[in-house]
Every structure is written in structure tokens, then in C-alpha cells.
Design an enzyme around this catalytic site. Sequence first.
Site, short mmCIF file in Angstrom:
data_model
loop_
_atom_site.label_atom_id
_atom_site.label_comp_id
_atom_site.label_asym_id
_atom_site.label_seq_id
_atom_site.Cartn_x
_atom_site.Cartn_y
_atom_site.Cartn_z
N GLN A 1 0.66 -1.23 0.65
CA GLN A 1 -0.01 -0.01 0.08
C GLN A 1 1.27 1.57 0.16
OE1 GLN A 1 -3.22 0.33 -0.40
NE2 GLN A 1 -3.18 -1.89 -0.42
N THR B 1 10.20 -17.97 -16.81
CA THR B 1 9.37 -16.82 -17.86
C THR B 1 8.90 -15.43 -17.26
OG1 THR B 1 9.77 -18.80 -19.38
CG2 THR B 1 8.83 -16.01 -20.53
N CYS C 1 -9.07 -8.99 -0.09
CA CYS C 1 -8.73 -10.26 -0.01
C CYS C 1 -9.48 -10.98 0.69
CB CYS C 1 -7.15 -10.60 0.14
SG CYS C 1 -6.36 -10.32 -0.87
#
Length: 395
Positions: A180, A238, A326
Site C-alpha cells: 500500500q 519466464t 482479499c
Amino acid sequence: MKKVIYLDNAATTRTAPEVVDAMLPYFTEYYGNASTIYELGGSSKKAMNEARETIAGILGAQENEIYFTAGGSESDNWALKATAEAYRAKGNHIITSKIEHHAVLHTCEYLEKNGFEVTYVDVDENGKIKLGELEKAIRPTTILISVMFANNEIGTIQPIREIGEIAHKHGILFHTDAVQAFGQLPINVDEYHIDMLSASGHKLNGPKGIGFLYIRKGVKIRSFIHGGAQERKRRAGTENIPGIVGFGVAAKRAAETMQERTAKEIALRDHLIDRVLKEVPYTRLNGDRTDRLPNNANFSFQFIEGESMLIMLDMEGICGSSGSACTSGSLDPSHVLLAIGLPHEIAHGSLRLTLSEETTLEDIDFVVDTIKGIVGRLRDMSPLYEDFVKKQAAK
């Protein structure tokens, strides 16, 4: 289509147009794998290294101390799990706070099931960690202190410099979840004695799915994802070149606009807080009044339920939150609000509003006027509020 007033920037932000423009060529034109030796891959590697250099410069770090990840949660997991594994011979004790993001708290729970001991330090009524309690919790077996830079729900900024000094005085590694804070607050890893730092691109007008972990040179934590030799053999897979490029542009943009942008956000935030506290009775501000993120306001409204307020705000085109994105599917009250001492019934009536550079004074005034109406309607339907009014009248 009605206007949308988006005040949930702690959950995610709009990707800036210049960030999108910078990313696009790396999908279709410079699409080579950065690990290859031919020119097409070299273009990707060069762009990745430029983004790494930009981010390192913002933190006062070295390029080779920035490791790209898929986001803040991965970075937090990596910092805690890999440190625990690498330093297990020294000790098995970790210190954190009770108001950390679940990416830290749930990782600590996992480590506790695997032989580690964790101390969860209390915070005060404003959400600030108790430094004395933190230092008293240190043991000879303590290997890591992990405390977030600023809280994602109530916005309180922690005394990071002091925590870093305590950690280093005792020879303990210090990790901070700055998801944050990065892009909102100036951060220098040397000044704050930070050994590891987590950040995420989508919190500062960058793309989702990209983050980084700063690991100070000399910190001997191990690989988190095994496979190829990417990220100096510490994080296989990758590289997400479009995301990395976008994160670099977003970080540079945030650093260059920080002073002016956050000054505007603070002015609007304080206007929002002042109006709500003055005009909506039986309301409290959660978090420190001044030591808080520039764009964060978190309120608890007595006698109402936060989810009902969110639904009614959404009907008016206003996007807010009752806490961390969340945990938005959970019916339990926020662990952060409980940790600062709120009872369950008040913690359930919380609303988090987080502003952006796009927020206007007209937006804030419309939101406050709307909140006043919604709170009034919800309290009119509340038996608890009816009983409270009757008791007040009888006094």
C-alpha cells in the site's frame, strides 16, 4: 450510464494510459523471451533491466536487489518462507503484528504448522505497533521481524524506521509489506534499515499480476520457485515482460507525481473525514488521524451492517469496501478492526474509502451526502438503533 465514483483504490487502481501504451509493444512487437541470446529477446531483457533500474532508484537500492514476482502475496510468501528455511539453523522464531495482510498472517500460520514459532504483536487503538512489546518479544532464536509499512484497511503508517533499528540492533532480518505504501510514500531502504520489501504493480496504476521483492545484498534467502535461471536463479519462470515494463512506468510516474498527487489526496481525504464525522452521528474514524496513507479513510457506523451499505452505495454508482479486497467474501469482521479494540457489532459496520488522483471535491461531497442518506435509512430499519434512541430519550 450513470457516473461511477471509484473509491476502492486500495483494492486496485485504474491502469494509467501511458502504462498501457508502454506495455503493448511487448505483446506483439518485442515479444522475445528475455532469456534468449538473439536480438528479439535482447529487447525484452533491456526493457526489463530498465524497469528494474527505475524501481531500484526509487528505493535507494541496487538493481540486483530487485526480484520480479507475480504480485505482493507471492513476495510476502517468498520473504517469510525462504527466510525461515534459510535461517532455520539460527532459530525458528518470527515476529509480526496482528494487523498484517493475510498474505503474511496465513504464511505465518503455515510456518507454525511446520515447526516455527510466531509472536503476533499488539497494536494500539490507532493501529500502531507497540514498539516496546515488539522488542520484548525478541528471543535468541528470532530470525525475522515482518511488519507492514502501512495498513491496507485503516491506513495507519507504522514507525518503520524505529522497527528497522530495533531489528538491526538485535541482528534480526526486517521485512516490510509495502504494497500500500510504495508509490504513496517516500521509501529509502537504507534509511529505514529494510532487508526485504514487497510491492505490487496494480496498487499504483500499474498492471495486475506483477510485483517485486527487494532483497538486500547479503541476505541469504533461497529460491522460491524452482526451474530455470531467471531472476539470478532465485525466481524461476519466464519473465512477464509486459507487466514488468508497465510496473516500471507506473513506478516512475508515481514517484514523479507523488508530492503533488498526495497533497491533493490528503486535502480531499481530510475533507471527507471532517464532513462524515461532523454530519453522521455515532461514527468513528478508524486508524491514526494524521499518520495514515494519503488516500485512506475508514469509518465505523454504529447500528448498521457494512455489506448493506456497500450494496446501497453501489446502486448510487459509488465503489467502496468494508475492508481488504482479499476478505470481501468473508462474513467475519475485520481482524484489523478487532485488533484495534472494536467490538464485533461496530466492526461489522465499517466502510473503507480510498481515493485517487482522479477523485474530485464534487465526488467527495456527493459521496458524503449519499452516505448520510443511506446511514439514515439503514438505522431506521435497525431494531438496535430504535432501542438506543428510546433509551436516550428516557434519560
